[in-house]
Write a protein that holds these residues in place. Structure first.
Motif, mmCIF file in Angstrom:
data_model
loop_
_atom_site.group_PDB
_atom_site.id
_atom_site.type_symbol
_atom_site.label_atom_id
_atom_site.label_comp_id
_atom_site.label_asym_id
_atom_site.label_seq_id
_atom_site.Cartn_x
_atom_site.Cartn_y
_atom_site.Cartn_z
ATOM 1 N N TRP A 101 0.840 -1.194 0.000
ATOM 2 C CA TRP A 101 0.000 0.000 0.000
ATOM 3 C C TRP A 101 0.881 1.252 0.000
ATOM 4 N N PRO A 102 1.271 1.699 -1.154
ATOM 5 C CA PRO A 102 2.142 2.876 -1.228
ATOM 6 C C PRO A 102 1.367 4.160 -0.906
ATOM 7 N N LEU A 103 1.994 5.027 -0.132
ATOM 8 C CA LEU A 103 1.390 6.319 0.180
ATOM 9 C C LEU A 103 1.915 7.356 -0.804
ATOM 10 N N PHE A 104 0.970 8.029 -1.473
ATOM 11 C CA PHE A 104 1.391 9.051 -2.440
ATOM 12 C C PHE A 104 0.308 10.088 -2.566
ATOM 13 N N GLU A 105 0.632 11.146 -3.276
ATOM 14 C CA GLU A 105 -0.416 12.103 -3.599
ATOM 15 C C GLU A 105 -0.195 12.659 -4.998
ATOM 16 N N TYR A 106 -1.317 13.002 -5.606
ATOM 17 C CA TYR A 106 -1.313 13.653 -6.904
ATOM 18 C C TYR A 106 -1.987 14.994 -6.677
ATOM 19 N N ASP A 107 -1.197 16.052 -6.788
ATOM 20 C CA ASP A 107 -1.708 17.375 -6.447
ATOM 21 C C ASP A 107 -1.590 18.283 -7.664
ATOM 22 N N ARG A 108 -2.695 18.457 -8.348
ATOM 23 C CA ARG A 108 -2.780 19.361 -9.500
ATOM 24 C C ARG A 108 -1.588 19.205 -10.467
#
Lengths: 315, 401
Positions: free
Chosen positions: A232-239
Motif C-alpha cells: 500500500w504505497p502512500l502518495f499524492e497527486y496534487d494538480r
C-alpha cells in the motif's frame, strides 16, 4: 506542513457507546477527519459499517452532522448538499463523503465517477477495508488476490482494482492514498485537500481485525506493514504533480521493503496461502507492477513549470 | 400574468423558475427531456438563479436533490418510466426522511419492449413510497400543480415530497395556452423554504441512522398521519390558489357533471378529457353520467370516492396500468373504498399509449349501465378495453373475484 500529534485537537469525535468493533480502523479514521478539518464539516455516509458505528437513534456515537444515504449515490447526495450550501452563501462548508470500498469501487463507482468528472467541490474519502465487512466479509473489487472472504472461501482469484490511479485519470485536482497506520500523514493530506477546490479523493487503507482475522490490538501495525511491504504505497497527486509520501519513499527500493510474508502471516484471511510460494509470488508480482506504475506516474507527473501550469487547471 | 403557448414540459420548467428553485438535478429520458433542456437553458442564461447538477443517472439525480433539500434548499428533479424505476430506491429514501422535494414524472410505458408512449404504470409503481402523487389533465394544470407542489410539500403539516404526473407526449410535447403568473405574485404566495431541521455544521443533525424497530414503526405511522394532513393542505392550497390566481380544481378530486349523476367514470390523467367528452355525449343520449377525475392518487381521496359511491348506481374505473395477477391499481383503491356500496367495473385501457377515444369510453359505460339496469348489481373488476384492431378477438370481460 508537518502535523505533530501534540498540536492536534483533543476533543472527542468518536463518542463512548458507538457501535464500532474493537480495533476498528473506521472509528480511527473518522476521528482524524475532524482533527484535520475542524467543525465546519458535514458527512455523507452510504450503507456500510459506518452506518452502524453511529449507533442507535436518538443518539449518535459520532460527533458529526451526518446525512445517511443509499449505497449507490453518496457522491451525488454530497454534490447536492454542496450546491445547496453554495446557493445559500455558505461556500466554506466542507462536504465530506465517508464511504467503504463497496460504496466507492463497486456499487457507488458510477456516482463517484460522475461527481469526479463534474469536479464537484467535495472531499471523497474511501475507508478501504478490502471487503464488504458490514454484510459479513464478502469480496469487493478492492479485495486483494488470495484473500479469504465468505464469497471467496478458497481465496480471491483477482487482484485489487487500482482505484487511486483511476481517479487520477479523472483529471481531478487532488488524489491521495493514506493509511490509518499513519494518522499524521492522513491529517496532513486532509488539510491540504481542504485548501483546494473541486473533487478531492483520499483513499484510506483501513485494515479490519474482524474481516482480516487479526488481533484487534494490531490494526496500526498491520496498516504500517502494508506500507512497509510496498502493498500500500502512500502518495499524492496534487494538480499535476505526483509525489511519493515520506513514509513510502524508502520502499521505492525493493530491497528496503519488508517481505510480504510478514504482512500476510498476521492475517487469518491469508492463512491458506502463506505456505504456497507460488501464491505469494503472485502478490509479489502485484507489488512490482504497482511500483512500476508509481515509477511511471512519478516520471510523468514531475512536470516542468510550463506543463505544471497546464496540468493544474483545476487550481 | 402572461398567456404563453407552452408544452406540458415547458409549463413544468416555468413553474420551477417561478418557485425560485435553488438546486436542480436531472438525467434526460424521453419524454421528460425537454424539461431538463429548458431548465439548463434558464440556469445557463441566468434567467433562473439556481445550481444545475448534470448527473450521470436518475439514481444520482434524486440523491442530488435529496442532498440539497437535506441542507435546506428548494430542490427539483424530473424523470419518466425507466428513470423513475432506476431511482426507486431513493424515492423511498427521500419520503421517509421527511424531506420536502418536488419531482415531475412524465408518464411513459415501461419496457420491454421499448415504448415511449403514455401509460401510468411508472407512476403507480411509486404508489406506496410515501410521496404525494398528483396527476394533471392538461398543461395549465401542470404549471399550477407544480407550483402548488412546493407549498404542499413544504407545509409543516406534511413534510413529504410530491410528484407531479403529466402524460408523456399528450401533455409533455403538446402546446396549449397557459396562464403564467407574475413572479411577484408567486413570491408573495410562495415564501422561501423554511425547514426546522436541516443538515449543516452547526445543527448537528443526523438523518437516517439506525432506529429501534418500535420507533421505526412509529415513524411509518407518522408518515401516514402526514398523508392524512396532506388531504386538508391540498384542499386549502387549491382554494387559496384559486383566490389568488383564478384557478381551482376541486382539490383531490375534480368532479365534472356530477350534480345529478347516477353513474361515474373514475379516471386520472389526460384521458379524463376523453372521459368528459364521453359523459357529455352520454348525457345527450339520456344517461346521467359524471366524471370523477382523481387528481391525487396519494393521499387517496377515500372520503370523496366513498361519498360518490354511496349515491351512485355504478362506477366505471379506467386504469392505464395493471397490477399483474390482480386488477388495475386505481380500481383496487376504488374497490377497497367503495366495495358493497355500488356496482363497479374496472377497465384496463390505453396501455403503452394505445389509443382510447371518447366513443370507446362511452361504449364501455353504455354497456355497463345496460348491465346494471338489467341485473341490478354488477361487480366486474377486470374489463379489457382492447386496442381497436384486437377488439372482439378476445373476451373483454374476464371472470375474476
Amino acid at each position: 506542513m508537518v502535523v505533530r500529534i501534540q498540536d492536534l485537537p483533543r476533543r472527542r469525535y468518536g463518542m463512548p457507546g458507538n457501535a464500532a468493533c474493537p480495533g476498528c480502523p473506521e472509528a480511527m479514521g473518522l476521528r482524524y477527519i475532524k482533527m484535520a478539518l475542524g467543525d465546519n464539516v458535514v458527512l455523507v455516509i452510504p450503507a456500510g459499517c459506518s452506518s452502524v458505528i453511529q449507533g442507535i437513534w436518538p443518539k449518535s456515537g459520532i460527533n458529526f452532522p451526518i446525512l445517511n444515504i443509499v449505497f449507490a449515490s453518496a457522491a451525488s447526495a454530497a454534490a447536492g448538499m454542496k450546491a445547496a450550501f453554495e446557493m445559500m452563501g455558505r461556500d466554506d462548508v466542507h462536504v465530506v463523503v465517508w464511504a467503504g470500498d463497496g460504496g466507492t469501487a463497486d456499487i457507488g463507482f458510477q456516482s463517484m465517477s460522475g461527481a469526479a468528472e463534474r469536479n464537484d467541490d467535495i472531499i471523497y474519502i474511501v475507508a478501504d477495508n478490502e471487503a464488504y465487512m458490514n454484510t459479513g466479509i464478502q469480496r469487493s473489487g478492492l479485495t486483494p488476490y488470495g484473500a479469504w472472504t465468505t464469497t471467496t472461501p478458497l481465496g480471491k482469484k483477482e487482484h485489487k482494482k487500482n482505484l487511486p490511479f483511476i481517479m487520477i485519470a479523472h483529471d481531478v485536482p487532488y488524489v491521495a492514498t493514506a493509511s490509518v497506520g499513519y494518522p499524521h500523514d492522513f491529517i496532513e493530506k486532509l488539510r491540504k485537500a481542504a485548501k483546494i477546490r473541486g473533487f478531492r479523493y483520499i483513499h484510506l487503507h483501513a485494515p479490519d481485525p474482524v474481516g482480516w482475522r487479526f488481533d484487534p490490538s494490531l490494526t496500526p501495525k498491520v496498516a504500517q506493514l502494508a506500507v512497509k511491504t510496498g502493498m500500500w504505497p502512500l502518495f499524492e497527486y496534487d494538480r499535476g504533480v505526483f509525489r511519493l509520501s515520506p513514509f513510502s519513499k524508502p520502499y521505492k527500493d525493493p530491497s528496503k521493503r519488508t517481505p510480504i510474508i510478514e504482512y500476510l502471516k498476521l492475517q487469518g484471511r491469508f492463512r491458506h496461502i502463506i505456505d504456497k510460494p507460488e501464491e505469494i509470488k503472485k502478490l509479489e508480482e502485484y507489488v512490482d507492477r504497482l511500483w512500476y506504475w508509481i515509477d511511471a506516474l512519478e516520471k510523468a507527473f514531475n512536470p516542468s513549470e510550463k506543463a505544471r501550469e497546464l496540468l493544474s487547471r483545476h487550481a | 400574468m402572461t398567456v404563453m403557448t407552452l408544452t406540458g414540459n415547458y409549463a413544468v420548467a416555468y413553474a420551477v423558475k417561478l418557485a425560485r428553485v435553488q438546486v436542480i438535478s436531472a438525467y434526460p429520458i424521453t419524454p421528460q427531456t425537454t424539461i431538463v433542456e429548458k431548465l439548463s437553458e434558464m440556469v445557463d442564461t441566468g434567467e433562473l438563479k439556481a445550481k444545475m447538477v448534470r448527473v450521470e443517472s436518475e439514481h444520482a439525480a434524486l440523491a442530488t436533490v435529496f442532498g440539497a433539500a437535506s441542507a435546506g434548499a428548494r430542490a427539483f428533479t424530473a424523470t419518466a418510466s425507466h428513470g423513475l424505476l432506476y431511482m426507486h430506491e431513493v424515492v423511498w429514501w427521500a419520503a421517509a426522511s421527511r424531506i420536502p422535494l418536488v419531482m415531475a414524472v412524465v408518464a411513459r410505458a415501461i419496457g420491454p419492449p421499448w415504448n415511449i408512449h403514455v401509460d401510468h404504470q411508472d407512476i403507480f409503481d411509486q404508489r406506496d413510497t410515501g410521496w404525494i402523487i398528483s396527476v394533471a389533465q392538461e398543461n395549465q394544470e401542470v404549471l399550477d400543480l407544480t407550483l402548488q407542489a412546493f407549498r404542499i410539500s413544504e407545509d409543516p403539516r406534511v413534510y413529504l415530497p410530491m410528484m407531479v404526473g403529466l402524460d408523456g407526449f399528450i401533455l409533455s410535447h403538446t402546446m396549449a395556452p397557459v396562464d403564467v403568473p407574475d413572479q411577484e405574485e408567486v413570491d408573495d404566495w410562495l415564501p422561501p423554504r423554511r425547514q426546522p431541521y436541516y443538515i449543516a455544521p452547526e445543527t448537528g443533525v443526523v438523518m437516517g441512522n439506525i432506529v429501534p424497530d418500535d420507533d421505526y414503526y412509529m415513524l411509518r405511522y407518522s408518515m401516514q398521519k402526514a398523508m392524512e394532513q396532506a388531504k386538508k393542505v391540498i384542499e386549502e392550497v387549491d382554494r387559496e390558489y384559486g383566490k389568488r390566481f383564478g384557478r381551482s380544481y376541486g382539490g383531490l378530486v375534480e368532479c365534472t357533471l356530477c350534480d345529478d349523476a347516477d353513474y361515474y367514470i373514475v379516471i386520472t390523467g389526460s384521458w379524463a378529457g376523453e372521459a368528459k367528452e364521453a359523459a357529455r355525449k352520454l348525457r345527450e343520449e339520456g344517461y346521467r353520467v359524471g366524471v370523477a377525475r382523481i387528481r391525487f392518487i396519494r393521499p387517496w381521496p377515500g372520503e370523496m370516492v366513498r361519498e360518490l359511491a354511496a349515491r351512485a348506481k355504478g362506477l366505471v374505473v379506467f386504469d392505464r396500468a395493471i397490477s399483474f395477477g390482480s386488477k388495475g391499481p386505481l380500481f383496487l383503491d376504488v374497490a377497497a373504498t367503495a366495495y358493497g356500496l355500488t356496482s363497479m367495473r374496472g377497465v384496463i385501457g390505453g396501455l403503452g399509449g394505445s389509443d382510447v377515444t371518447a366513443d370507446d369510453i362511452a361504449g364501455v359505460v353504455r354497456d355497463f349501465v345496460g348491465e346494471v339496469e338489467e341485473k341490478g348489481s354488477v361487480y366486474e373488476p377486470l374489463y379489457w378495453l382492447f386496442p381497436a384492431k384486437y377488439r372482439g378477438k378476445f373476451e373483454a370481460k374476464e371472470v375474476v373475484a
